[in-house]
Write a protein that holds these residues in place. Sequence first.
Motif, PDB file in Angstrom:
ATOM      1  N   UNK A 398      25.210  79.178 -12.546  1.00 50.29           N
ATOM      2  CA  UNK A 398      24.788  80.407 -13.211  1.00 50.29           C
ATOM      3  C   UNK A 398      25.502  80.650 -14.531  1.00 50.29           C
ATOM      4  N   UNK A 399      26.827  80.699 -14.480  1.00 51.30           N
ATOM      5  CA  UNK A 399      27.610  81.065 -15.665  1.00 51.30           C
ATOM      6  C   UNK A 399      27.876  79.880 -16.592  1.00 51.30           C
ATOM      7  N   UNK A 400      27.770  78.674 -16.064  1.00 44.46           N
ATOM      8  CA  UNK A 400      28.127  77.488 -16.863  1.00 44.46           C
ATOM      9  C   UNK A 400      29.639  77.284 -16.957  1.00 44.46           C
ATOM     10  N   UNK A 401      30.421  78.088 -16.228  1.00 47.18           N
ATOM     11  CA  UNK A 401      31.889  77.979 -16.298  1.00 47.18           C
ATOM     12  C   UNK A 401      32.350  76.616 -15.768  1.00 47.18           C
ATOM     13  N   UNK A 402      33.321  76.036 -16.475  1.00 47.64           N
ATOM     14  CA  UNK A 402      33.823  74.717 -16.065  1.00 47.64           C
ATOM     15  C   UNK A 402      34.858  74.892 -14.959  1.00 47.64           C
ATOM     16  N   UNK A 403      34.714  74.106 -13.892  1.00 47.28           N
ATOM     17  CA  UNK A 403      35.629  74.199 -12.744  1.00 47.28           C
ATOM     18  C   UNK A 403      36.506  72.956 -12.582  1.00 47.28           C
ATOM     19  N   UNK A 404      36.069  71.835 -13.131  1.00 45.96           N
ATOM     20  CA  UNK A 404      36.874  70.626 -12.961  1.00 45.96           C
ATOM     21  C   UNK A 404      36.287  69.455 -13.732  1.00 45.96           C
ATOM     22  N   UNK A 405      37.084  68.410 -13.853  1.00 48.72           N
ATOM     23  CA  UNK A 405      36.611  67.175 -14.498  1.00 48.72           C
ATOM     24  C   UNK A 405      37.454  66.008 -14.019  1.00 48.72           C
ATOM     25  N   UNK A 406      36.857  64.834 -14.020  1.00 56.05           N
ATOM     26  CA  UNK A 406      37.576  63.613 -13.650  1.00 56.05           C
ATOM     27  C   UNK A 406      37.132  62.488 -14.569  1.00 56.05           C
ATOM     28  N   UNK A 407      38.059  61.591 -14.857  1.00 58.91           N
ATOM     29  CA  UNK A 407      37.791  60.487 -15.781  1.00 58.91           C
ATOM     30  C   UNK A 407      38.361  59.196 -15.190  1.00 58.91           C
ATOM     31  N   UNK A 408      37.663  58.075 -15.423  1.00 62.03           N
ATOM     32  CA  UNK A 408      38.207  56.762 -15.034  1.00 62.03           C
ATOM     33  C   UNK A 408      37.801  55.750 -16.088  1.00 62.03           C
ATOM     34  N   UNK A 409      38.757  54.922 -16.487  1.00 65.54           N
ATOM     35  CA  UNK A 409      38.462  53.935 -17.533  1.00 65.54           C
ATOM     36  C   UNK A 409      39.594  52.920 -17.637  1.00 65.54           C
ATOM     37  N   UNK A 410      39.289  51.788 -18.274  1.00 64.61           N
ATOM     38  CA  UNK A 410      40.364  50.854 -18.639  1.00 64.61           C
ATOM     39  C   UNK A 410      41.084  51.361 -19.899  1.00 64.61           C
ATOM     40  N   UNK A 411      40.483  52.324 -20.557  1.00 65.22           N
ATOM     41  CA  UNK A 411      41.101  52.995 -21.709  1.00 65.22           C
ATOM     42  C   UNK A 411      41.978  54.137 -21.166  1.00 65.22           C
ATOM     43  N   UNK A 412      43.020  54.506 -21.908  1.00 64.42           N
ATOM     44  CA  UNK A 412      43.878  55.609 -21.459  1.00 64.42           C
ATOM     45  C   UNK A 412      43.150  56.944 -21.663  1.00 64.42           C
ATOM     46  N   UNK A 413      42.681  57.526 -20.555  1.00 58.46           N
ATOM     47  CA  UNK A 413      41.913  58.767 -20.654  1.00 58.46           C
ATOM     48  C   UNK A 413      42.727  59.975 -20.166  1.00 58.46           C
ATOM     49  N   UNK A 414      44.052  59.791 -20.017  1.00 55.85           N
ATOM     50  CA  UNK A 414      44.847  60.874 -19.430  1.00 55.85           C
ATOM     51  C   UNK A 414      44.739  62.171 -20.239  1.00 55.85           C
ATOM     52  N   UNK A 415      44.677  62.047 -21.577  1.00 53.32           N
ATOM     53  CA  UNK A 415      44.631  63.265 -22.400  1.00 53.32           C
ATOM     54  C   UNK A 415      43.296  64.002 -22.269  1.00 53.32           C
ATOM     55  N   UNK A 416      42.256  63.293 -21.816  1.00 53.94           N
ATOM     56  CA  UNK A 416      40.962  63.967 -21.631  1.00 53.94           C
ATOM     57  C   UNK A 416      41.076  65.012 -20.521  1.00 53.94           C
ATOM     58  N   UNK A 417      41.814  64.663 -19.453  1.00 55.17           N
ATOM     59  CA  UNK A 417      42.001  65.642 -18.364  1.00 55.17           C
ATOM     60  C   UNK A 417      42.814  66.830 -18.875  1.00 55.17           C
ATOM     61  N   UNK A 418      43.809  66.552 -19.731  1.00 52.72           N
ATOM     62  CA  UNK A 418      44.589  67.664 -20.291  1.00 52.72           C
ATOM     63  C   UNK A 418      43.702  68.571 -21.148  1.00 52.72           C
ATOM     64  N   UNK A 419      42.781  67.955 -21.913  1.00 58.14           N
ATOM     65  CA  UNK A 419      41.895  68.762 -22.777  1.00 58.14           C
ATOM     66  C   UNK A 419      41.003  69.670 -21.918  1.00 58.14           C
TER      67      UNK A 419
END
Length: 465
Positions: A398-419
């Motif tokens: 309904x609201x479009x509010x973000x509740x979570x995210x997950x990332x997986x890659x051979x690239x360093x995606x750790x900062x994406x979770x922080x963002x």
Amino acid sequence: MTTVAVIGCTHAGTFAIKSILEQHPDWQVEVFERNDTISFLSCGIALWVGEHVSDPKRMFYSSPEELTEAGAHMHMRHEVTNVDIKRMTLTAKDLTNGTERRHGFDKLVITTGSVPAKPSIQGLDELMASGHVMLCKDYEDGKRIVDRSKRIKSVIVVGGGYIGSELAEQFSTRGIKTTLVDALPHVLDHNYDSVVTDAANKAFEEHDVTLAMGQKVIAFRSATGSDGVEDSGVTVVTELGEYTADFAIMGVGLVPNTRLVSSQLNTLGYGAIIVDEYMRASNPEGEILENVFAAGDCATTRFNPTGTNEYQPFATNAIHQAGLIGANIEHPTVAYMGTQATSAVQLYDLSMASTGMTLDLALRRHKDVTATTIEEDYRPDFMLSTTPVRATLVWEKGSGRILGAQFASRHDISMAANAVSIAIQAGFTIDQLAGTDMLFQPNFDQPINFINSLAMAAVSERNGQ
Ligand SMILES: Cc1cc2nc3c(=O)[nH]c(=O)nc-3n(C[C@H](O)[C@H](O)[C@H](O)COP(=O)(O)OP(=O)(O)OC[C@H]3O[C@@H](n4cnc5c(N)ncnc54)[C@H](O)[C@@H]3O)c2cc1C
């Protein structure tokens, strides 16, 4: 002079003590710690097993000497055996000579942390006593596990969360035949949906780790180890099978270590001390206690995606919470911002990072949630190398509010979770994340950064495109 008693000195204790002495250098801070070290980074144990640690002594970032110099009175190898919150007294036992002494205080800081969960399973106590099954929490556990890992050919890790998965990865890279067992259907189930953990399963399989998921352990039995000697190994019996190895580790999670105070304070069902935004505890009737504080693994955190008190035992939360105690110990001043339980793991060359709720958890808590998943190269394919990122965004329909995210890659995606953690903290919607300014430069990303792209895909999905 105000006397503060601090019980426990790993992350929460160390940060609480430093923050109190910064704000109140003239106060008397009495610290009771049952170990002879402080501030151990348990997160390095698996890396230590895999021989990626230059010197285990560098896994401590503070010392009793440093805190003494800052003005604290350090009672090392002192175990607090009793706390009376009404009388504001505690009893501490000197573990070196066995003597016990009572101490009075004006303010109490409880940073007693957590202990590894040890479910009641047939044979576990006996096999732990004989050293064939070990827990994994502190420096002493780390030393024992590293020592044992030098003399084994096979291992069973029970628990496929962060702790167990990291250990299984490191054992397998050392050529130790590894089996990873968990009652849940896939590895890292608490922090990742299966759409992302598929890559972790594959990585384990490629490294010959036997995955025994979806099977609860029901017994431990003594067994013949790979040296052919009777009783030198262990058999782990699950509902679906039996696995035998030289050694086993129980890594099935952490539980609050609050036995000393749980009947005197307001706690969640499993004993985590409920704290308010200023880290103050309350009595069982729910009345705030102005002079009793708790932080870290012994306490609750406010989980921002739900706004509720939860148990999220992470060093990050311990440090943020404890760092506020100095500012709040005299007057409630600086409020805790809460957590998204943002976390990450590296399994072989696969980086995984998560923030907020998984879809699985959100569906159990909310009625109207969905997730959008994309997979795309992190930077343009005219570059000599690039690699895909798999990303999933959990949002309220309904609201479009973000509740979570997950990332997986051979690239360093750790900062994406922080963002995305920042976006959740700020209460962003998928539209706001889709429109957030993010850099483009071919060394780093595509013209549309994969985080923008993920949110744009969610917006398209919502708009039925
Ligand atoms: C293997 C492993 C890997 C981890 N990896 C990560 C990671 O990568 N990132 C992350 O954010 N978190 C990680 N964690 C979680 C993190 O270690 C904890 O969240 C953190 O240690 C909590 O700190 P704390 O100070 O609240 O509690 P604890 O670390 O549990 O410390 C509590 C302290 O209190 C002392 N104590 C307890 N009772 C008494 C008593 N009665 N008297 C005197 N002293 C007492 C204990 O000896 C201990 O020193 C990991 C945990 C483990 C086990």
